[in-house]
Write a protein that holds these residues in place. Structure first.
Motif, PDB file in Angstrom:
ATOM      1  N   SER A 128       0.821  -1.214   0.000  1.00  0.00           N
ATOM      2  CA  SER A 128       0.000   0.000   0.000  1.00  0.00           C
ATOM      3  C   SER A 128       0.852   1.259   0.000  1.00  0.00           C
ATOM      4  O   SER A 128       1.854   1.326   0.693  1.00  0.00           O
ATOM      5  N   PRO A 129       0.441   2.250  -0.761  1.00  0.00           N
ATOM      6  CA  PRO A 129       1.185   3.508  -0.777  1.00  0.00           C
ATOM      7  C   PRO A 129       0.729   4.413   0.364  1.00  0.00           C
ATOM      8  O   PRO A 129      -0.356   4.979   0.317  1.00  0.00           O
ATOM      9  N   PHE A 130       1.545   4.517   1.406  1.00  0.00           N
ATOM     10  CA  PHE A 130       1.171   5.333   2.563  1.00  0.00           C
ATOM     11  C   PHE A 130       2.196   6.426   2.824  1.00  0.00           C
ATOM     12  O   PHE A 130       3.344   6.338   2.389  1.00  0.00           O
ATOM     13  N   PHE A 131       1.792   7.416   3.608  1.00  0.00           N
ATOM     14  CA  PHE A 131       2.730   8.468   4.048  1.00  0.00           C
ATOM     15  C   PHE A 131       3.455   7.953   5.298  1.00  0.00           C
ATOM     16  O   PHE A 131       3.244   8.444   6.402  1.00  0.00           O
ATOM     17  N   ASP A 132       4.290   6.945   5.101  1.00  0.00           N
ATOM     18  CA  ASP A 132       4.921   6.319   6.267  1.00  0.00           C
ATOM     19  C   ASP A 132       6.438   6.466   6.250  1.00  0.00           C
ATOM     20  O   ASP A 132       7.131   5.882   7.075  1.00  0.00           O
ATOM     21  N   LEU A 133       6.947   7.264   5.314  1.00  0.00           N
ATOM     22  CA  LEU A 133       8.384   7.525   5.226  1.00  0.00           C
ATOM     23  C   LEU A 133       9.189   6.249   5.028  1.00  0.00           C
ATOM     24  O   LEU A 133      10.314   6.139   5.535  1.00  0.00           O
ATOM     25  N   ASP A 134       8.632   5.282   4.325  1.00  0.00           N
ATOM     26  CA  ASP A 134       9.441   4.081   4.063  1.00  0.00           C
ATOM     27  C   ASP A 134      10.623   4.421   3.170  1.00  0.00           C
ATOM     28  O   ASP A 134      11.620   3.701   3.152  1.00  0.00           O
ATOM     29  N   SER A 135      10.539   5.557   2.463  1.00  0.00           N
ATOM     30  CA  SER A 135      11.676   6.002   1.655  1.00  0.00           C
ATOM     31  C   SER A 135      12.826   6.471   2.540  1.00  0.00           C
ATOM     32  O   SER A 135      13.950   6.619   2.080  1.00  0.00           O
ATOM     33  N   VAL A 136      12.546   6.692   3.815  1.00  0.00           N
ATOM     34  CA  VAL A 136      13.596   7.085   4.763  1.00  0.00           C
ATOM     35  C   VAL A 136      13.940   5.901   5.680  1.00  0.00           C
ATOM     36  O   VAL A 136      15.108   5.535   5.837  1.00  0.00           O
ATOM     37  N   TYR A 137      12.922   5.261   6.255  1.00  0.00           N
ATOM     38  CA  TYR A 137      13.173   4.190   7.219  1.00  0.00           C
ATOM     39  C   TYR A 137      13.578   2.876   6.566  1.00  0.00           C
ATOM     40  O   TYR A 137      14.155   2.013   7.211  1.00  0.00           O
ATOM     41  N   GLY A 138      13.256   2.702   5.290  1.00  0.00           N
ATOM     42  CA  GLY A 138      13.475   1.397   4.667  1.00  0.00           C
ATOM     43  C   GLY A 138      12.694   0.352   5.437  1.00  0.00           C
ATOM     44  O   GLY A 138      11.582   0.602   5.910  1.00  0.00           O
ATOM     45  N   ARG A 139      13.296  -0.806   5.626  1.00  0.00           N
ATOM     46  CA  ARG A 139      12.618  -1.862   6.378  1.00  0.00           C
ATOM     47  C   ARG A 139      13.060  -1.873   7.836  1.00  0.00           C
ATOM     48  O   ARG A 139      12.829  -2.848   8.546  1.00  0.00           O
ATOM     49  N   GLY A 140      13.701  -0.792   8.290  1.00  0.00           N
ATOM     50  CA  GLY A 140      14.036  -0.652   9.706  1.00  0.00           C
ATOM     51  C   GLY A 140      15.411  -1.186  10.057  1.00  0.00           C
ATOM     52  O   GLY A 140      16.054  -1.861   9.253  1.00  0.00           O
ATOM     53  N   PRO A 141      15.887  -0.880  11.292  1.00  0.00           N
ATOM     54  CA  PRO A 141      17.258  -1.224  11.690  1.00  0.00           C
ATOM     55  C   PRO A 141      17.534  -2.717  11.708  1.00  0.00           C
ATOM     56  O   PRO A 141      18.669  -3.137  11.483  1.00  0.00           O
ATOM     57  N   GLY A 142      16.516  -3.544  11.935  1.00  0.00           N
ATOM     58  CA  GLY A 142      16.742  -4.990  11.972  1.00  0.00           C
ATOM     59  C   GLY A 142      17.106  -5.516  10.593  1.00  0.00           C
ATOM     60  O   GLY A 142      18.043  -6.301  10.438  1.00  0.00           O
ATOM     61  N   ASP A 143      16.415  -5.049   9.577  1.00  0.00           N
ATOM     62  CA  ASP A 143      16.574  -5.605   8.232  1.00  0.00           C
ATOM     63  C   ASP A 143      17.577  -4.823   7.378  1.00  0.00           C
ATOM     64  O   ASP A 143      18.197  -5.375   6.474  1.00  0.00           O
ATOM     65  N   GLN A 144      17.698  -3.526   7.633  1.00  0.00           N
ATOM     66  CA  GLN A 144      18.651  -2.717   6.852  1.00  0.00           C
ATOM     67  C   GLN A 144      19.563  -1.950   7.809  1.00  0.00           C
ATOM     68  O   GLN A 144      19.547  -0.706   7.853  1.00  0.00           O
ATOM     69  N   PRO A 145      20.378  -2.693   8.579  1.00  0.00           N
ATOM     70  CA  PRO A 145      21.185  -2.047   9.631  1.00  0.00           C
ATOM     71  C   PRO A 145      22.161  -1.011   9.080  1.00  0.00           C
ATOM     72  O   PRO A 145      22.545  -0.081   9.790  1.00  0.00           O
ATOM     73  N   TYR A 146      22.541  -1.138   7.800  1.00  0.00           N
ATOM     74  CA  TYR A 146      23.519  -0.202   7.230  1.00  0.00           C
ATOM     75  C   TYR A 146      22.974   1.214   7.102  1.00  0.00           C
ATOM     76  O   TYR A 146      23.721   2.149   6.842  1.00  0.00           O
ATOM     77  N   LEU A 147      21.661   1.379   7.262  1.00  0.00           N
ATOM     78  CA  LEU A 147      21.117   2.743   7.237  1.00  0.00           C
ATOM     79  C   LEU A 147      21.285   3.423   8.595  1.00  0.00           C
ATOM     80  O   LEU A 147      21.142   4.637   8.719  1.00  0.00           O
ATOM     81  N   TYR A 148      21.566   2.632   9.619  1.00  0.00           N
ATOM     82  CA  TYR A 148      21.488   3.130  10.994  1.00  0.00           C
ATOM     83  C   TYR A 148      22.863   3.153  11.660  1.00  0.00           C
ATOM     84  O   TYR A 148      23.809   2.524  11.202  1.00  0.00           O
ATOM     85  N   ASP A 149      22.914   3.900  12.781  1.00  0.00           N
ATOM     86  CA  ASP A 149      24.171   4.175  13.474  1.00  0.00           C
ATOM     87  C   ASP A 149      24.375   3.164  14.608  1.00  0.00           C
ATOM     88  O   ASP A 149      23.631   3.184  15.592  1.00  0.00           O
ATOM     89  N   ASP A 150      25.397   2.310  14.467  1.00  0.00           N
ATOM     90  CA  ASP A 150      25.671   1.294  15.487  1.00  0.00           C
ATOM     91  C   ASP A 150      25.986   1.905  16.841  1.00  0.00           C
ATOM     92  O   ASP A 150      25.675   1.342  17.876  1.00  0.00           O
ATOM     93  N   ASP A 151      26.656   3.072  16.824  1.00  0.00           N
ATOM     94  CA  ASP A 151      27.073   3.688  18.084  1.00  0.00           C
ATOM     95  C   ASP A 151      25.926   4.411  18.786  1.00  0.00           C
ATOM     96  O   ASP A 151      26.010   4.716  19.960  1.00  0.00           O
ATOM     97  N   ASN A 152      24.901   4.762  18.042  1.00  0.00           N
ATOM     98  CA  ASN A 152      23.733   5.457  18.603  1.00  0.00           C
ATOM     99  C   ASN A 152      22.480   4.724  18.175  1.00  0.00           C
ATOM    100  O   ASN A 152      21.820   5.125  17.205  1.00  0.00           O
ATOM    101  N   PRO A 153      22.147   3.666  18.864  1.00  0.00           N
ATOM    102  CA  PRO A 153      21.066   2.794  18.399  1.00  0.00           C
ATOM    103  C   PRO A 153      19.775   3.548  18.080  1.00  0.00           C
ATOM    104  O   PRO A 153      19.396   4.477  18.792  1.00  0.00           O
ATOM    105  N   GLY A 154      19.168   3.130  16.976  1.00  0.00           N
ATOM    106  CA  GLY A 154      17.877   3.701  16.588  1.00  0.00           C
ATOM    107  C   GLY A 154      17.997   5.009  15.831  1.00  0.00           C
ATOM    108  O   GLY A 154      16.990   5.594  15.460  1.00  0.00           O
TER     109      GLY A 154
END
Ligand code: HEM
Length: 501
Positions: A128-154
């Motif tokens: 579904s096309p929603f205004f959920d910022l999936d273009s920013v969050y991707g599939r989240g830190p569990g599935d796409q950890p390379y988008l996120y900061d290991d030293d500052n979780p979340g």
């Protein structure tokens, strides 16, 4: 009987691979122009529901010849792009790229290329096309950890280099982000970064924000994500949508009903033309017609900050071969001194000279959009011609037919100057209508209604949106007062792009 995409005289031109011939320098990336999966296949059956569909299923398609399209596209070039009289005083330039960013949020398709080839018609794996910022969050830190900061979780990992903040990039300067289209130009990449920093700032301030009553049973990331999404959704509706469709259409499409035991009023969309049975879909009248009005907002040149001289949005040469300091095309590391000053794009200053403005909404596109560089839009060339061709190949009805179906008196031929009497391409109609009836400042009754209904319909269909979960919700982060929260407030909250560069 309806004509189908196959009977159109204009063949469908899919651009969904983003893969071009190999050559030295940066490779073509998946661009804004890449078609989301399924857009090339929108069945005509009135029973059909999938990723893409139709709002006005019973209206006949408008078929134009290639010559008619070419002639109209030729006329749609802005002849005097430097004329400040054709600026839009109600839409600062930043909203153009916020509009593009929102488009990417709605049409994001995370399916790997290989899968897309195997499943071209999008009838399975519908998303579904929603205004959920999936273009920013991707599939989240569990599935796409390379988008996120290991030293500052979340938190998102962003790049700090020579005093500049940029999207993180690999050794070949490709942005490591959930949606590569958000690196297409320097303005949209700065927006992507701003939304990442917005999330990071909310994470940093979560202890106070939680105290003010926001979701105590959510984990930190989920709580921050919800606060970010709901404030972004508020900006999309109350700042962006309101500006582009005009106050009257906005009030008609989003009813504010009296309180039912709670403090404030409750918002309810009034959808007259956008309906779905099981899942909401992306109407082609929106994606190939009305919402492409944004192409008319684009300026030929922009001033990024105090230091960098005004430059064109694109030059026709391939981005990989052109002088990187000669235009604002993206897909590369930010050059030194290229940090954006957001006050030049959004109304952040009470007393400054004010932001640059977008161009009027009218049927004229600035010259850089008549010859798009290959990496930004593989195989597109002239954007007006491409939009008109796409409209015909997807079987869009004429603007007049849509107006009549909405109970709106269509514009006269003398106002439209369309190649066909009584039948103008929907995209063109929407632009001319904005010029004639909206003074070039906002969309008219047909274009505005399509955009408002799709925005509000998708928001209402998202079970996690503020409109579904809490229609009486008001922004909780500090804004411009009185429960308001605008794009300028969002930027101020991050503190990013406020300094002179
Ligand atoms: C410099 C800015 C922009 C460029 C170069 C650009 C270019 C393009 C190109 C090449 C396409 C594909 C056309 C096709 O193959 O059918 C496209 C599609 C589209 N554009 Fe833009 N665009 C820009 C800004 C915008 C803005 C500001 C908006 C709206 C506010 C917008 C809305 C759309 C929509 C709705 C589509 C349909 C496909 C999709 O959903 O992604 N674009 N654009």
């Amino acid at each position: 009987m309806k004509s189908t995409a196959e009977t159109s005289v204009v063949p469908e031109q899919r651009t969904d691979t983003g893969v071009g011939p190999s050559r030295p320098g940066p490779r073509p990336r998946r661009s804004h122009g890449a078609l989301p999966r399924g857009l090339g296949h929108v069945p005509e059956s009135p029973m059909y529901e999938g990723r893409f569909g139709r709002m006005f299923r019973r209206l006949p398609a408008l078929v134009l010849s290639e010559a008619e399209i070419a002639e109209l596209a030729q006329r749609m070039v802005e002849r005097n792009p430097g004329d400040a009289g054709l600026d839009n005083p109600d839409i600062p330039a930043g909203y153009t790229y916020l509009g593009q960013f929102i488009d990417h949020d709605l049409t994001h398709d995370p399916t790997p290329l290989q899968l897309r080839r195997n499943d071209p018609d999008a009838l399975t794996n519908f998303r579904s096309p929603f205004f959920d910022l999936d273009s920013v969050y991707g599939r989240g830190p569990g599935d796409q950890p390379y988008l996120y900061d290991d030293d500052n979780p979340g938190r998102f990992l962003v790049q700090r280099r020579d005093g500049l903040l940029d999207l993180q990039r690999n050794a070949q300067e490709t942005a490591i982000v959930a949606d590569p289209r958000n690196d297409e130009n320097i303005f949209v990449s700065h927006l992507q970064l701003t939304l990442q920093l917005f999330h990071n700032t909310v994470m940093d301030r979560l202890p106070q924000l939680r105290e003010s009553g926001s979701g105590p049973d959510e984990d930190d990331f989920t709580a921050a994500q919800r606060i970010v999404r709901w404030h972004y959704q508020w900006v999309v509706v109350h700042d962006f949508l309101r500006r582009i469709v005009g106050e009257q259409t906005f009030q008609d499409a989003l009813r504010s009903t009296s309180p039912t035991g709670r403090g404030g009023p409750v918002e309810r969309p009034d959808l007259r033309f956008y309906h779905w049975r099981n899942n909401p879909f992306m109407p082609v009248e929106f994606s190939a017609g009305a919402y492409r009005f944004g192409h008319s907002l684009v300026r030929g040149r922009y001033k990024l900050n105090t230091t960098v001289p005004p430059l064109p949005i694109f030059t026709p040469e391939p981005i990989s071969e052109s002088d990187p300091l000669s235009h604002f095309g993206g897909f590369r590391a930010l050059p030194p001194n290229w940090q954006i000053e957001w006050r030049r794009f959004f109304p952040l200053d009470g007393n400054g000279s004010g932001p640059q403005l977008s161009r009027a909404i009218d049927p004229f596109l600035v010259p850089p959009l008549t010859e798009l560089p290959e990496e930004a839009a593989p195989g597109v060339g002239a954007l007006a011609r491409r939009n008109l061709t796409r409209g015909v190949s997807l079987g869009l009805p004429s603007g007049q037919a849509v107006a009549r179906a909405m109970g709106v008196e269509p514009l006269a031929d003398s106002q439209l100057e369309s190649p066909r009497r009584g039948a103008a391409p929907l995209w063109y109609y929407v632009l001319r209508e904005a010029e004639v009836l909206g003074g070039g400042r906002h969309l008219g009754p047909v274009g505005g209604r399509i955009v408002a209904e799709v925005f509000l319909g998708l928001l209402a269909a998202d079970p996690a949106s503020y409109l579904s979960r809490d229609p009486g919700w008001r922004p909780t982060l500090e804004g411009s007062g009185d429960g308001e929260f605008t794009m300028s407030d969002l930027i101020r909250f991050t503190g990013f792009g406020l300094a002179e560069a």
